[in-house]
Design an enzyme around this catalytic site. Sequence first.
Site, short mmCIF file in Angstrom:
data_model
loop_
_atom_site.label_atom_id
_atom_site.label_comp_id
_atom_site.label_asym_id
_atom_site.label_seq_id
_atom_site.Cartn_x
_atom_site.Cartn_y
_atom_site.Cartn_z
N LEU A 1 1.25 44.62 -65.90
CA LEU A 1 1.57 44.21 -64.53
C LEU A 1 2.89 43.47 -64.53
O LEU A 1 3.12 42.60 -65.37
CB LEU A 1 0.46 43.33 -63.97
CG LEU A 1 -0.95 43.95 -63.99
CD1 LEU A 1 -1.98 42.95 -63.51
CD2 LEU A 1 -0.98 45.22 -63.16
N ASP A 2 3.74 43.80 -63.57
CA ASP A 2 5.08 43.21 -63.56
C ASP A 2 5.14 41.88 -62.83
O ASP A 2 6.13 41.16 -62.92
CB ASP A 2 6.08 44.19 -62.92
CG ASP A 2 5.73 44.51 -61.48
OD1 ASP A 2 4.59 44.23 -61.10
OD2 ASP A 2 6.59 45.04 -60.76
#
Length: 228
Positions: A188-189
């Site tokens: 997840l960024d």
Amino acid sequence: LIHVLPGDKIAVDGVVVGGRSAVEEAAFTGEPLPVLKTQGATVHAGTLNLDGALVVQAVRAGDDTTLADIVRMVEGAQARTAPVQRLADQISGKFVYSVMGLSAATFLFWRGLGPKVFPAVVAASPGGALLLGLQLACNVLVVACPCALGLATPTAVLVGTAMGARRGLLIRGGDILETAAGVSAVVLDKTGTVTRGRPSVTRVVECEAKNGPWRGRAGATMVQLAAG
């Protein structure tokens, strides 16, 4: 121009020309916190106006909005075939001819050799060898028909993409869904996109007060006072 009141959903993609309000855009960005919209800011159809009135100049409406593009993408994803589905279609196409051949062979057997090999079975049939052969041929055709093989995969893809869309997960097609089965790690960024974004009380730790105004207060009472 469209006047959007607090609590209303914005119906068009447009630009704010008047007013000031916070807009919830979690359906598009995944961010739980509302975004402040003032004059000159862009808004999207399907977002929720929270606490103020806005005057929006429509830029795109109906099927031209970003929300409509997302809906079309989901519909297109449901129509895309997965590799396993193409394999099932190929097998089903060849299997149909085999089933039809077996059905015809069953009829010819009971029409010709059946009465000689199994005379008791034919004698017990009220319609004779012809009706018995037709019945058994239809039984083979129905039981061995590859309908389940041809329908199971597209039905699974349709249900999977639809359930993902209802939970905010847009899957681009059956091939992507099949590839996702082999995923071992998800990166997840940024934070906040996989949570509700609304904090909640999970546990109350009670500390007994020996004196003062909080003496004897239960945990539930403390939560009510904290909530205001």
